[in-house]
Design an enzyme around this catalytic site. Structure first.
Site, PDB file in Angstrom:
ATOM      1  N   ASP A 170      20.113  -9.629 -31.290  1.00 47.47           N
ATOM      2  CA  ASP A 170      21.288  -9.774 -32.149  1.00 47.47           C
ATOM      3  C   ASP A 170      22.528  -9.308 -31.390  1.00 47.47           C
ATOM      4  OD1 ASP A 170      22.811 -10.251 -34.385  1.00 47.47           O
ATOM      5  OD2 ASP A 170      22.242  -8.393 -35.416  1.00 47.47           O
TER       6      ASP A 170
ATOM      7  N   ARG B 110      37.729 -10.647 -41.033  1.00 46.41           N
ATOM      8  CA  ARG B 110      37.180  -9.651 -41.969  1.00 46.41           C
ATOM      9  C   ARG B 110      37.598  -9.977 -43.403  1.00 46.41           C
ATOM     10  NH1 ARG B 110      33.390  -9.067 -39.567  1.00 46.41           N
ATOM     11  NH2 ARG B 110      34.329 -10.674 -38.275  1.00 46.41           N
TER      12      ARG B 110
END
Length: 761
Positions: free
Chosen positions: A224, A613
């Site tokens: 990841d 975000r």
């Protein structure tokens, strides 16, 4: 298969690809964690033994979440047999099993950063080196970088470029310290965090049987956040996957922002060159943000030349345009954000926890913390301690508090030997005993040599400290808060010590001290609404700070509070409403990144991370002026703002400044404020414009250019009436005039850039 339900077409392709190398380019908010866990479940569903799957992450939270999701998906306990964890935790597990090969005990100790620095400090002292020059933090970071580049002590000492760098920094014995440190750790049966990577590499390269063992055990490897891997991690994965080549990497080159930790974006950019038959899947559907936010993100990142092209899109609504806000000052920026939060809460019923304020450096948090406190908006600071709770800030303020009140024993103890001046703990303890015995203040004891009883070099050091504090105290009545504070920083050596620490942490601490000095300078130069400079003593400043910081309390981590953090700390998080602040040249992008394409592109990736975000609303702000290193600096807007097409922006200028008398009128022709969206700002503007005045201005009153003001001329002020300029000081951007007014107003100091004055013929 049920576990494939809810996946989009590209996600299913990524999940169902079993054999051979696979690179999943997972754009922000594209559901990569779900794809990773579903892929693991799919492998196990098709007969792959859990013991043969290795999944590496960068956080324990991500590893635990992945294992929990796989177990839930499969409905059995086989997931517990998976090798899922962080690089460090998985490699520590392997190294404990193979420790004897490397000469370590199986129960070797893992040193944290403080442990490692303590060992280094001991070695520096043993080698009779100056620990102010060979600072443990600097040495530790240097050794860490070497290990992450797979350089052991001998390779370090044989590398001519590294030796030249150490020679230029006047630290020629770095290699010897590194060798002694490695030897000391080995003798102690200990590894630091970086050793867990470095020694894993040593194990695989030095012991062929160990390499073969783990190559055949881990038939399927998943990594990841691959864009965040460093050279050591890359080399280890390359070796472990060499037999089966069933390597699946998941990441986003556009979110590679950790080069300062040794991460290299080249690992993901060159993955296709490492494996001929690699399958590439792009996850471009975003489930987080509105299309308006993604349009901005796509436009910004498209300016990077070194990237894997992709275009984020969403089936979410178009959403509102991004709001670009320009303010006069950095403090106005803080006030605007606090005001906007209140406005959005009232209009759209958001909770505090749905807001995040993201900045480039921790030092920027001050103006936002102060504004949120004044508006009684609860907040939580992430990725660091509150500005006024940071050690370097507390150290500096301790000096200032002792100067104002030398009976402050706690702050005296904090600074008497900081920076180090040869007053040891034994001497301090002796003084404390004497003070308690005589029931006298700590200061009185050290001020009187016969009371302290400390002789020799220690006594001389105490005498020097006392005289220094007294000299600062003598300046209190004739100098303002900033001048005293500046002298403290310079004469104590506190600022120089932080400046000379070139580690990442040292640079951050130095920036924080500069931000504190900036706030003091602004305090001393901030006029009231009429442009008049008031009493700006150090005592007055400390009282203001105390009133602010005394409201701090331990906050419930799950409390309804606005989140403040650096963009680096925000990676992987999402918020309904996001303010990305400080978009100014030399701040964001950072000044050190402007002369290298790779560094500049990482800054642009950082902005991309900040933008993505946001789920529903995004504000991008910057200030025309900002105090930096004690000077009021005019700022250019960040070049990144020029990369956003105007059609995606709703531009706003707010001229609300406590420095500026009449600022609304002065800047009225420049303003494009969305007052209909921010009625509270309009009320403030109306209040400023309608403020009552003592003097009725002449009918032909018109403010003249401040640069035309000279000593001896007669002027008219809108409130104080007629007067004569008797003195001028300051530079072109911050000229201050001393003016003698009649009608009882007397002598006043006026900042010409903000006060309206008419020259009389």
């Amino acid at each position: 298969m049920d576990y494939l339900k809810g996946l989009n077409e590209q996600q299913i392709i990524a999940v169902e690809h079993i054999d051979g190398p696979l690179m999943i380019i997972a754009g922000a908010g594209s559901g990569k964690t779900k794809v990773l866990t579903t892929r693991i479940a799919h492998l196990m569903h098709h007969g792959v033994d859990a013991f043969n799957i290795l999944a590496l992450t960068f956080t324990n939270k991500a590893a635990a979440e992945m294992k929990e999701r796989v177990e839930h998906t499969l409905g059995n306990t086989e997931a517990r047999n998976l090798y899922i964890g962080t690089f460090h935790s998985v490699f520590a597990r392997i190294l404990r099993a193979e420790a004897n090969k490397l000469g370590y005990p199986n129960n070797f100790t893992i040193y944290d950063t403080d442990d490692a620095k303590s060992v280094i400090k001991g070695i520096v002292n043993d080698m009779n080196l100056d620990d102010k020059h060979y600072k443990p933090a600097y040495v530790y970071n240097r050794i860490s970088a070497a290990k992450n580049s797979l350089l052991g002590p001998e390779q370090y000492r044989q590398d001519s470029q590294i030796q030249q760098e150490d020679a230029r920094s006047n630290r020629p014995q770095m290699g010897d310290i590194y060798a002694a440190y490695a030897k000391r750790c080995f003798r102690n049966g200990a590894m630091d965090f970086d050793d867990l990577l470095f020694n894993m590499y040593v194990l695989l390269t030095g012991f062929p049987e160990a390499l073969a063992k783990y190559q055949h055990r881990f038939k399927y490897i998943l990594i990841d956040e691959y864009q965040d891997t460093n050279l050591a991690q890359y080399a280890i994965i390359k070796m472990l996957g060499a037999v089966h080549e069933n390597i699946c990497v998941v990441g986003d080159d556009a979110q590679s922002i950790y080069s300062f930790r040794g991460a290299t974006v080249q690992n993901i950019l060159q993955f296709q060159d490492d494996y001929e038959d690699v399958k590439v899947v792009k996850l471009e559907q975003n489930y987080r943000s509105t299309q308006s936010i993604l349009n901005v993100a796509n436009n910004v990142i498209s300016n990077n030349k070194n990237q894997i092209p992709k275009e984020l899109w969403t089936s979410n609504s178009e959403g509102e345009k991004i709001t670009l806000v320009r303010t006069l000052t950095d403090n106005d920026e803080g006030r605007f954000v606090a005001d906007a939060i209140i406005e959005m809460k009232l209009r759209n019923h958001y909770h505090n926890k749905e807001f995040a304020i993201l900045y480039r450096t921790n030092a920027q948090s001050r103006s936002f913390e102060e504004s949120l406190r004044r508006m009684n908006i609860p907040y939580k600071l992430y990725g660091g301690v509150s500005f006024y709770q940071r050690k370097e800030i507390k150290d500096f303020l301790a000096y200032l508090r002792v100067i104002v009140n030398n009976r402050d024993e706690e702050n005296l103890k904090r600074i008497i030997n900081y920076p180090a001046r040869g007053i040891g703990k034994t001497s301090i303890d002796k003084i404390l005993v004497k003070a308690n015995e005589l029931d006298k203040p700590f200061w009185e004891v050290i001020e009187t040599p016969e009371l302290s009883g400390i002789k020799g070099s220690g006594g001389t050091a105490i005498e020097g400290f006392v005289n220094m504090v007294k000299s600062f105290q003598s300046a209190l009545e004739k100098e303002n808060a900033y001048d005293v504070a500046f002298a403290v920083g310079k004469r104590t050596g506190l600022v120089a010590e932080l400046y000379n620490d070139k580690s990442v942490e040292g640079l951050a601490r130095y920036e924080n001290i500069q931000e504190l000095l900036n706030s003091i300078k602004e305090f001393t130069e901030t006029p009231d609404e009429e442009g008049e400079l008031r009493d700006k003593t150090l005592g007055s400043y400390l009282q203001q700070i105390t009133l602010l910081t005394d409201t701090d309390q331990d906050k419930d981590p799950n409390a309804d509070a606005v989140k403040l953090m650096t963009i680096h700390a925000a990676k992987g998080l999402e918020f309904s409403c996001v303010f990305v602040v400080g978009l100014e040249e030399n701040l964001f992008p950072n000044a050190m990144s402007l002369y290298d394409r790779a560094d500049l592109e990482e800054e642009r990736r950082l902005f991309y991370v900040a933008i993505t975000r946001a789920k529903q609303r995004l504000w991008v702000t910057y200030a025309n002026t900002r105090y930096r290193f004690g000077n009021l600096v005019q700022n250019d807007a960040s070049r990144f703002l020029e990369e956003i097409p105007e059609k995606h922006l709703d531009k706003t200028f707010t001229g609300m400044s406590n420095r500026a008398q009449g600022s609304i009128g002065s800047f009225g022709n420049m303003m494009n404020q969305s007052f209909d969206k921010m009625p509270s700002l309009k009320k403030l503007a109306d209040k400023l414009q309608s403020k009552t005045i003592d003097h009725t201005p002449s009918a032909d009153f018109k403010a003249d250019n401040p640069m035309d003001m000279t000593i001896g001329i007669q002027v008219e002020h809108q409130k104080f009436g007629f007067g004569k300029i008797t003195h001028l000081e300051g530079g072109a951007n911050n000229r201050i005039a001393t003016i003698e007014f009649g009608n009882g107003h007397g002598q006043k100091k006026i900042m010409l850039n903000y006060a309206k004055l008419r020259i009389l013929n």
